[in-house]
Enzyme design. Sequence first.
Site, PDB file in Angstrom:
ATOM      1  NE  ARG A 193      -0.708  -0.030   4.941  1.00 59.99           N
ATOM      2  CZ  ARG A 193      -1.007   0.020   6.191  1.00 59.99           C
ATOM      3  NH1 ARG A 193      -2.491  -0.097   6.247  1.00 59.99           N
ATOM      4  NH2 ARG A 193      -0.457  -0.180   7.231  1.00 59.99           N
TER       5      ARG A 193
ATOM      6  CG  ASN B 266      -4.996   4.475   6.495  1.00 60.13           C
ATOM      7  OD1 ASN B 266      -6.006   4.419   7.283  1.00 60.13           O
ATOM      8  ND2 ASN B 266      -4.157   3.866   6.887  1.00 60.13           N
ATOM      9  CD  GLU B 267      -1.133   4.609  10.272  1.00 60.76           C
ATOM     10  OE1 GLU B 267      -0.662   4.191   9.764  1.00 60.76           O
ATOM     11  OE2 GLU B 267      -1.655   4.593  11.390  1.00 60.76           O
TER      12      GLU B 267
ATOM     13  CD  GLU C   2      -5.939   2.644  11.934  1.00 58.12           C
ATOM     14  OE1 GLU C   2      -4.902   1.888  12.317  1.00 58.12           O
ATOM     15  OE2 GLU C   2      -6.180   2.806  10.744  1.00 58.12           O
TER      16      GLU C   2
ATOM     17  CG  MET D  62       0.505 -13.222  12.017  1.00 52.77           C
ATOM     18  SD  MET D  62      -0.448 -14.907  12.331  1.00 52.77           S
ATOM     19  CE  MET D  62       0.647 -15.185  13.825  1.00 52.77           C
TER      20      MET D  62
HETATM   21  C1  GAL Z   1      -2.067   1.460  10.782  1.00 57.02           C
HETATM   22  C2  GAL Z   1      -3.002   1.371   9.614  1.00 57.02           C
HETATM   23  C3  GAL Z   1      -4.002   0.459   9.460  1.00 57.02           C
HETATM   24  C4  GAL Z   1      -3.477  -1.127  10.045  1.00 57.02           C
HETATM   25  C5  GAL Z   1      -2.952  -0.924  11.396  1.00 57.02           C
HETATM   26  C6  GAL Z   1      -2.139  -2.221  12.049  1.00 57.02           C
HETATM   27  O1  GAL Z   1      -1.071   1.896  10.835  1.00 57.02           O
HETATM   28  O2  GAL Z   1      -3.800   2.601   9.447  1.00 57.02           O
HETATM   29  O3  GAL Z   1      -4.429   0.297   8.193  1.00 57.02           O
HETATM   30  O4  GAL Z   1      -2.407  -1.401   9.212  1.00 57.02           O
HETATM   31  O5  GAL Z   1      -1.864   0.000  11.502  1.00 57.02           O
HETATM   32  O6  GAL Z   1      -1.711  -1.815  13.194  1.00 57.02           O
END
Ligand code: GAL
Length: 647
Positions: free
Chosen positions: A103, A141-142, A313, A363
Amino acid sequence: MKLGVCYYPEHWPEAWWAEDAAAMAAMGLTWVRIGEFAWSRLEPEPGLFDWDWLDRAIDTLHAAGLKVVLGTPTATPPKWLVDRDPRMLAIGPDGRPRGFGSRRHYCFSSEAYRAECARIVEALAERYGGHPAIAAWQTDNEYGCHDTTISYSRDAARRFRAWLRARYGDVITLNEAWGTVFWSQEYRDFSEIDPPIGTVTEANPSHRLDYNRFASDEVASFNRIQVDILRRLSPGRDIIHNFMGFYTEFDHFDVAADLDVASWDSYPLGFTEQFWLPAEDKRRYLRQGHPDIAAFHHDLYRGCGRGRMWVMEQQPGPVNWAGFNPAPLPGMVRAWTWQAFAHGAEVVSYFRWRQAPFGQEQMHAGLNRPDRSLDVGGVEARQVADELALLGELAPRDPAPVALVFSYEADWLLKIQPQGRSFHWLALAFDFYSALRRMGLDVDIVPPGADLSGYRAVVVPSLPIVDAAFVAQIAGLGVPVLLGPRTGSKTRDLHIPADLPPGPLRAVLPFKVNRVESLRGDVIETVTVGGETFDFKAWREDLETDLAPLARFADGGAAWVRAGAIDYLACWPGEALLDHVLGDLAARAGLETRAMPDGVRISRRGGLTFAINAAAEARSTPAPAWARFVIGGPLLTPAGVAVWSED
Ligand code: GAL
């Protein structure tokens, strides 16, 4: 104060969606973020959109009473798009494209990709901008994840030249700013300038700093394209981006200036393992996370969001991406959630609803296991939801008494010119922050240009470039200010100031820095304060001054000086020295401090004080005898939470 979750309907059979949505609502979640990686499903063929599945997914979530954050899918351009125009890929420092198959395979400067993003965001916003379920948007995203802020593509080079032209006007000015007479680097025209890679030894530091500034501006303008479309087509919805932890490659204050809310992705165990902390702390906080890591980012992003912050998140269990991936201590997911609310979060959204049994993150835990059974994180999320119902809504945080000035540019500059392998600006800023938090103080993290009036004390871990406005501001504050090493040490062009550091600060701090030295990571030296001896490390400056030092190096040199209300530290202080210096600052500011039991931290919101225990052992709650507990009590178990009123 609401809970949410990240959900990927495209990962699961449609027959599960309604059950999932009902289970989310039953758990007490109110928000659900979807869509941020779904481009290949939204537009499986160029120009052929498939909205049906997303229509049904959104309607299903809506029917369960959930509010949707819809992500724009621009972090994952589909294969056909990349194949059609491979020039949109970022180019790494090795000069090679960073290809398809994971990505973030795009270059912020690609004009073709910017146009594609505008097209997909416009289509998405036209379709869903007025949908009653869509209550907020997440752009991309990020930004920058997997080291993707900086690219050396042809578009980046072209736009960099235009950026330089706008900044300097003519190439003579640029040559002077960069000091290109050194090693015969002079340019005759902007068109001769390349990005600073592929050089035999280190590239010109001013050139590199400008490339960082340029790359940061590129992220901001890339984000703005999406924001403008969403504002036009989906009025009244918050526009949010999910930033990362310990990530400084672009100026988050700048990007967040275009957003309504700054959110971030909180993975306390992954960050504790992944970053520079001493091995002893990594072991000690293995299953709890260092107690200041999440808090530091809550305070930083609350600053970026001008008071509005979410956790988009939240780590729900073991992650997959750190060197080692332990499971959180039982209760820790709940404790992190409460800590986020205490630091002002409006929403805490867990990543993710269900662990995926396929793909790169199979995982990585979710609130549910791949077999649809509830995992530990899900149980704890439900507990928080129940507790939230008891507590009711709390007011946003009041401004903190202490401001910590945080500069992304400082980090770029000191990475370009660390002058010693153990000089790491972010670690220094984190040390100062941690020391304030160990004293029980609430902290606002603010950018260098922020209005500092109203704060009772100001802490500047290190700000190499200071301007006249900053000097005038701190001179007029009349409250204690602490400036860390290397503050005022460079001009805007990354030169040594003509009259030596601290440059323009000499107007308020009458000393000059005659020499600096960096020390190996395994060397600890000492300073004395009165009769006491304290450690310092990594960095030392030789000051020439008539000021009477508050601390001296072993050879008698000034290590800590004060002029009026402004203090300067001429070294990287060890923990005890920092506690001493900041304790003195708090005392002069008239701030009430409270020594935290090891691993415990407090923060205040809405008339309540919140404590979490990140120690592996029980601790006493740092509450006064008259505290009225709303959650927990005078004893904090490991991962324990207490909330009380002191009125
Ligand atoms: C973040 C990301 C998510 C997922 C997550 C896993 O960095 O925005 O898509 O990859 O970490 O911890």
